[in-house]
Enzyme design. Structure first.
Site, PDB file in Angstrom:
ATOM      1  N   GLU A 182     -17.447   1.304  13.940  1.00 54.09           N
ATOM      2  CA  GLU A 182     -16.876   0.090  13.363  1.00 54.09           C
ATOM      3  C   GLU A 182     -16.393  -0.830  14.485  1.00 54.09           C
ATOM      4  O   GLU A 182     -15.560  -0.443  15.302  1.00 54.09           O
ATOM      5  CB  GLU A 182     -15.709   0.437  12.438  1.00 54.09           C
ATOM      6  N   LYS A 198       6.015  -0.613   6.033  1.00 56.92           N
ATOM      7  CA  LYS A 198       5.871  -0.788   7.492  1.00 56.92           C
ATOM      8  C   LYS A 198       4.633  -1.663   7.724  1.00 56.92           C
ATOM      9  O   LYS A 198       3.514  -1.188   7.695  1.00 56.92           O
ATOM     10  CB  LYS A 198       5.719   0.577   8.166  1.00 56.92           C
ATOM     11  N   CYS A 233     -12.847  -4.172   6.435  1.00 54.69           N
ATOM     12  CA  CYS A 233     -13.542  -2.886   6.398  1.00 54.69           C
ATOM     13  C   CYS A 233     -14.723  -2.888   5.425  1.00 54.69           C
ATOM     14  O   CYS A 233     -15.603  -2.034   5.525  1.00 54.69           O
ATOM     15  CB  CYS A 233     -12.572  -1.772   6.038  1.00 54.69           C
ATOM     16  N   GLU A 240      -6.920   4.040   2.862  1.00 56.87           N
ATOM     17  CA  GLU A 240      -7.989   3.045   2.894  1.00 56.87           C
ATOM     18  C   GLU A 240      -8.346   2.837   4.361  1.00 56.87           C
ATOM     19  O   GLU A 240      -7.633   2.162   5.093  1.00 56.87           O
ATOM     20  CB  GLU A 240      -7.521   1.739   2.254  1.00 56.87           C
TER      21      GLU A 240
END
Length: 492
Positions: free
Chosen positions: A397, A189, A298, A264
């Site tokens: 973040e 996906k 990231c 992750e």
């Protein structure tokens, strides 16, 4: 009409080896640089996602029993086929992700090819390990004897791979290739923003000889397709790359079904710049936040912790570095900084910069949209100084080309500030004393630490502490991630 070999059927799902008309129509994939339509992606219904997972379950029995040499040959052929159409793949990846031309070629499609090659070899790695014999006395469990044992890695089963938008080749290949190498089947996906590259990957795998049902790709513009790909009972494992918030929701579903997970997730990488650091090297490493995927990664060193004695010097150097970067059309080879993925994400990044101002941070450079661009989702490389560790721009973040700077007075404070975070993916230490840098690295609560570099060893384990993830992949660690360990014991 059937697609040409190596090409996906436009606007169709890939289920059980067939290009399938989507039940819920199509949605537009937008070029972040031009705001024009790149292509149409299919909207899968929940029933079609379940059909894909059922096909993967049906195919698992035979695929899991194929000889490793067969799986290796198919993955090698897939790498050859992706390489054959390399430039066409790179152009689509550039257009749908907004990556610069060099990044789309080298870090997206190029890394995708390399990962298929790596796990073609990985399929041949030993999966059985002998355990030292054990002498057992006679007792309730049987006669005395010497018992041998074997630890063997077996495929998990059906793996749902939910991939990120910042790298539509390397990220899916890093999941699909090791999963297939271990004998799993997959439902992929992709992120809704740039799914077209993943259909190209599926076409290459089909042409390479992957049997029907072993690889399936389903897409959707909203959450439904991803939710279905996670909650279907026939799915044994979910491998997800994306935000911590979404990862937490997926983990809750996996927990209810006891599905295996590889997560992750987000990061807020601390870059510790000690008083004896090579400042040029530190600036070059930290500066990748401004340029590499426009900070949409990231692992970026976004949270700079600098010794107070070097703070002014570092801020001036980072500002100069940011101001030298060419922001613009990613198809232009001179461009270093392209757009972020969407208008919504641009607005999010800009809102964080404004929040930083309100919190008391000083915008040294950037903070406004590039004035020479009249279309596209661009954010100028932005540097925030006079920051304190309790500011949201320091703790959360942002996922854009924004660097924040916080000073420290000594090593103990630097380590404490670095570890005072919900995240723990990759941190960095710049110091002229390598032994000292390693000493600091061992104290950092992060899954990885770069010492005087932002580079990575692609055989080293990758993953995070805390809210940055669960599990490890890359290199042989990925083969372990996509396998279960079985013990076999026998009397000698």
């Amino acid at each position: 009409m059937s697609p040409q070999p190596g090409s996906p059927a436009p606007g169709k799902l890939f289920i059980d080896g067939e290009w399938t008309e989507p039940a819920d129509g199509h949605y537009e994939v937008i070029d972040p640089a031009t705001e024009e339509v790149v292509g149409l992606a299919p909207e899968a219904s929940r029933a079609q996602v379940y059909e894909a997972a059922a096909a993967a379950r049906e195919a698992f029995g035979a695929w899991s029993l194929t000889r490793p040499e067969v799986r290796a040959a198919i993955l090698d052929r897939a790498a050859d086929l992706v390489q054959r159409d390399f430039l066409a793949h790179a152009e689509v990846a550039r257009a749908e992700s907004g990556a610069t031309a060099s990044t789309a070629r080298g870090m997206q499609v190029g890394v995708g090819v390399a990962r298929f090659r790596r796990y073609a070899k990985g399929a041949l790695e030993p999966v059985e390990e002998a355990i030292a014999p054990q002498i057992n006395e006679a007792g309730p469990m049987g006669r005395a004897g010497v018992f041998g044992a074997l630890a063997a890695r077996r495929p998990v089963g059906v793996v749902t791979c939910v991939t990120s938008y910042n790298n539509p080749w390397a990220n899916p290949a890093g999941k699909v290739a090791p999963a297939l190498a271990m004998g799993n089947t997959v439902v992929v996906k992709p992120a809704p923003q740039d799914p077209l590259s993943v259909y190209r990957m599926a076409a290459a795998l089909a042409e390479a000889g992957v049997p029907p049902g072993v690889v399936n790709v389903v897409t959707g513009s909203g959450a439904e397709a991803g939710e279905a790909a996670v909650d279907f009972p026939d799915v044994d494992m979910v491998s997800f790359t994306g935000s911590t918030a979404v990862g937490q929701r997926i983990a809750e579903v996996c927990g209810r079904g006891m599905k295996r997970q590889l997560m992750e997730l987000g990061g807020k990488g601390a870059a510790l710049v000690m008083e004896d650091a090579d400042l040029d090297a530190a600036v070059a490493g930290i500066g990748t936040t401004f340029s590499f995927y426009s900070g949409q990664i990231c692992t970026a060193p976004t949270r700079v912790l600098v010794h107070r004695s070097r703070q002014d010097e570092l801020i001036a150097a980072l500002a100069a570095y940011a101001n030298r970067l060419t922001v613009g059309d990613p198809s232009d080879r001179a461009t270093v900084v392209g757009p972020v993925i969407s208008a919504a994400h641009r607005d999010r990044v800009e809102a964080y910069v404004e929040l930083g101002r309100k919190e008391g941070a000083r915008v040294v450079t950037g903070g406004v949209r590039p004035g020479h661009l009249d279309r596209g989702f661009y954010v100028a490389p932005t540097l925030l100084a006079d920051c304190t560790h309790d500011m949201r721009v320091v703790r959360e973040e942002i996922f854009g080309p924004v660097v924040v700077v916080v000073p420290f007075d000594d090593e103990e404070e630097a380590v404490a500030l670095a570890n005072d975070s919900d995240y723990g993916l990759i941190d960095y230490v710049w110091s002229g004393d390598v032994a000292r840098a390693f000493r600091i690295a061992r104290r950092l609560r992060a899954g990885g630490v770069g010492v005087n570099t932002v580079g990575r060893n692609m055989e080293a384990p990758f993953g995070g502490f805390k809210k940055s993830g669960v599990g490890r992949d890359v290199g042989s660690y990925a083969l372990h991630a996509y396998s279960e360990t079985q013990a076999i014991v026998w009397p000698g």
